[in-house]
Design a protein around this motif. Structure first.
Motif, PDB file in Angstrom:
ATOM      1  N   ASP A 159      41.650  49.020  33.177  1.00  0.00           N
ATOM      2  CA  ASP A 159      41.744  49.515  31.811  1.00  0.00           C
ATOM      3  C   ASP A 159      40.442  50.253  31.462  1.00  0.00           C
ATOM      4  OD1 ASP A 159      42.494  50.048  29.259  1.00  0.00           O
ATOM      5  OD2 ASP A 159      42.445  47.975  28.548  1.00  0.00           O
ATOM      6  N   GLY A 160      40.281  51.441  32.049  1.00  0.00           N
ATOM      7  CA  GLY A 160      39.067  52.222  31.839  1.00  0.00           C
ATOM      8  C   GLY A 160      38.688  52.938  33.120  1.00  0.00           C
ATOM      9  N   ASP A 161      37.503  53.516  33.139  1.00  0.00           N
ATOM     10  CA  ASP A 161      37.019  54.242  34.305  1.00  0.00           C
ATOM     11  C   ASP A 161      36.815  53.262  35.463  1.00  0.00           C
ATOM     12  OD1 ASP A 161      35.474  55.523  36.263  1.00  0.00           O
ATOM     13  OD2 ASP A 161      34.439  56.775  34.805  1.00  0.00           O
ATOM     14  N   PRO A 162      37.574  53.380  36.559  1.00  0.00           N
ATOM     15  CA  PRO A 162      37.465  52.410  37.657  1.00  0.00           C
ATOM     16  C   PRO A 162      36.061  52.309  38.247  1.00  0.00           C
ATOM     17  CG  PRO A 162      39.439  53.741  37.910  1.00  0.00           C
ATOM     18  CD  PRO A 162      38.649  54.353  36.806  1.00  0.00           C
ATOM     19  N   ASP A 163      35.375  53.435  38.395  1.00  0.00           N
ATOM     20  CA  ASP A 163      34.040  53.399  38.986  1.00  0.00           C
ATOM     21  C   ASP A 163      33.071  52.586  38.125  1.00  0.00           C
ATOM     22  OD1 ASP A 163      34.747  54.913  41.191  1.00  0.00           O
ATOM     23  OD2 ASP A 163      34.278  56.811  40.228  1.00  0.00           O
ATOM     24  N   VAL A 164      33.134  52.778  36.825  1.00  0.00           N
ATOM     25  CA  VAL A 164      32.258  52.031  35.914  1.00  0.00           C
ATOM     26  C   VAL A 164      32.610  50.546  35.936  1.00  0.00           C
ATOM     27  CG1 VAL A 164      31.604  51.705  33.503  1.00  0.00           C
ATOM     28  CG2 VAL A 164      31.856  54.019  34.420  1.00  0.00           C
ATOM     29  N   ILE A 165      33.908  50.247  35.916  1.00  0.00           N
ATOM     30  CA  ILE A 165      34.355  48.854  35.905  1.00  0.00           C
ATOM     31  C   ILE A 165      33.927  48.142  37.187  1.00  0.00           C
ATOM     32  CG2 ILE A 165      36.394  47.352  35.955  1.00  0.00           C
ATOM     33  CD1 ILE A 165      37.749  49.460  34.123  1.00  0.00           C
ATOM     34  N   ILE A 166      34.079  48.807  38.328  1.00  0.00           N
ATOM     35  CA  ILE A 166      33.706  48.184  39.599  1.00  0.00           C
ATOM     36  C   ILE A 166      32.212  47.923  39.655  1.00  0.00           C
ATOM     37  CG2 ILE A 166      33.512  48.629  42.088  1.00  0.00           C
ATOM     38  CD1 ILE A 166      36.352  49.883  41.846  1.00  0.00           C
ATOM     39  N   ARG A 167      31.392  48.817  39.106  1.00  0.00           N
ATOM     40  CA  ARG A 167      29.947  48.566  39.044  1.00  0.00           C
ATOM     41  C   ARG A 167      29.654  47.312  38.224  1.00  0.00           C
ATOM     42  NH1 ARG A 167      26.450  52.889  40.374  1.00  0.00           N
ATOM     43  NH2 ARG A 167      27.596  54.714  41.083  1.00  0.00           N
ATOM     44  N   LEU A 168      30.330  47.162  37.099  1.00  0.00           N
ATOM     45  CA  LEU A 168      30.152  45.976  36.260  1.00  0.00           C
ATOM     46  C   LEU A 168      30.593  44.712  36.998  1.00  0.00           C
ATOM     47  CD1 LEU A 168      31.426  47.355  32.829  1.00  0.00           C
ATOM     48  CD2 LEU A 168      29.081  46.689  33.363  1.00  0.00           C
ATOM     49  N   LEU A 169      31.729  44.800  37.691  1.00  0.00           N
ATOM     50  CA  LEU A 169      32.251  43.623  38.381  1.00  0.00           C
ATOM     51  C   LEU A 169      31.370  43.219  39.561  1.00  0.00           C
ATOM     52  CD1 LEU A 169      36.094  44.352  38.355  1.00  0.00           C
ATOM     53  CD2 LEU A 169      34.778  42.878  36.824  1.00  0.00           C
ATOM     54  N   ILE A 170      30.817  44.201  40.292  1.00  0.00           N
ATOM     55  CA  ILE A 170      29.919  43.879  41.405  1.00  0.00           C
ATOM     56  C   ILE A 170      28.688  43.152  40.889  1.00  0.00           C
ATOM     57  CG2 ILE A 170      28.335  44.877  43.103  1.00  0.00           C
ATOM     58  CD1 ILE A 170      30.480  46.991  43.674  1.00  0.00           C
ATOM     59  N   ASN A 171      28.106  43.656  39.811  1.00  0.00           N
ATOM     60  CA  ASN A 171      26.920  43.007  39.248  1.00  0.00           C
ATOM     61  C   ASN A 171      27.259  41.624  38.699  1.00  0.00           C
ATOM     62  OD1 ASN A 171      24.383  44.821  39.276  1.00  0.00           O
ATOM     63  ND2 ASN A 171      26.008  46.223  38.716  1.00  0.00           N
ATOM     64  N   GLY A 172      28.450  41.479  38.121  1.00  0.00           N
ATOM     65  CA  GLY A 172      28.880  40.165  37.660  1.00  0.00           C
ATOM     66  C   GLY A 172      29.071  39.202  38.812  1.00  0.00           C
ATOM     67  N   TYR A 173      29.654  39.695  39.901  1.00  0.00           N
ATOM     68  CA  TYR A 173      29.857  38.866  41.091  1.00  0.00           C
ATOM     69  C   TYR A 173      28.520  38.387  41.646  1.00  0.00           C
ATOM     70  CZ  TYR A 173      30.531  37.948  46.068  1.00  0.00           C
ATOM     71  OH  TYR A 173      30.497  37.386  47.316  1.00  0.00           O
ATOM     72  N   LEU A 174      27.528  39.270  41.714  1.00  0.00           N
ATOM     73  CA  LEU A 174      26.210  38.881  42.218  1.00  0.00           C
ATOM     74  C   LEU A 174      25.588  37.806  41.335  1.00  0.00           C
ATOM     75  CD1 LEU A 174      24.759  42.365  43.228  1.00  0.00           C
ATOM     76  CD2 LEU A 174      25.555  40.545  44.757  1.00  0.00           C
ATOM     77  N   ALA A 175      25.767  37.926  40.021  1.00  0.00           N
ATOM     78  CA  ALA A 175      25.234  36.911  39.109  1.00  0.00           C
ATOM     79  C   ALA A 175      25.908  35.563  39.340  1.00  0.00           C
ATOM     80  CB  ALA A 175      25.426  37.362  37.660  1.00  0.00           C
TER      81      ALA A 175
END
Length: 212
Positions: A159-175
């Motif tokens: 639900d939004g720009d996939p590239d931006v969302i994936i960047r957010l999810l990768i950083n969330g996963y690392l946290a």
């Protein structure tokens, strides 16, 4: 690009393995070339016939480890199959998917230490040689290439720009991974499901079922 001989490939891999272990134990500043070649069982000559500098070696370490995890991502999403995924996504389902990307507890602990060490060096030395920037960007792009069709195949979409969302999810996963590793005894299995309450909410915000 000239193909490396099997012997040189093996030498480089041993140097990468040694650099990974030494960087995790001694930190960026403390990880000397002498220590790395001793750990690998080589001389300085073997190092300089394969790498120009410590920074180049560490960049190769980062690239190799990121690509290992990219392959695990590809395997994990391929095993999801086809069909509908319930939205909202449960923490249990999400936890099993993310845990499939972990190499093993000890390697994951060392990898997070390595990433943190290199990030700290970038913060201490802005504008200096970075072992993270280029591999990091390439890695994110390739994760996006793997995830976007997989998500669509499951009957959901971003639900939004996939590239931006994936960047957010990768950083969330690392946290989530780093939170799960804190206080975890060496050798113990990593269970990230208990840490996923906030990450599950984040994922839900960026997934939707397409309108028929």
């Amino acid at each position: 690009m000239q193909e490396l001989s099997p012997k040189r490939t093996q030498t480089q891999q041993r140097l990468l393995d040694a650099a990974f272990r030494v960087l995790a134990s001694d930190g960026f500043a403390g990880a000397s070339i002498e220590t790395i070649v001793a750990e690998a069982g080589f001389t300085r000559g073997a190092f300089y016939s394969n790498f120009d500098s410590k920074e180049e070696l560490f960049a190769a370490v980062v690239d190799r480890e990121m690509r290992r995890r990219l392959e695990l991502v590809k395997v994990a999403v391929a095993q999801l199959g086809e069909g509908k995924v319930p939205v909202p996504v449960t923490a249990d389902v999400l936890g099993k998917l993310l845990e499939a990307v972990i190499v093993d507890p000890q390697t994951e602990r060392e990898w997070q230490i390595v990433m943190t060490e290199l990030e700290l060096d970038e913060l201490r030395n802005p504008g200096g040689p970075s072992a993270l920037a280029e591999p990091d960007l390439a890695y994110i792009d390739e994760v996006a290439e793997a995830l976007i069709p997989a998500v669509n195949r499951l009957g959901i979409e971003f639900d939004g720009d996939p590239d931006v969302i994936i960047r957010l999810l990768i950083n969330g996963y690392l946290a989530v991974i780093r939170q799960a590793l804190r206080g975890l005894p060496r050798g113990a299995d990593i269970s990230i499901t208990p840490q996923l309450e906030w990450f599950t909410v984040l994922v839900e915000k960026f997934l939707r079922v397409p309108q028929a």
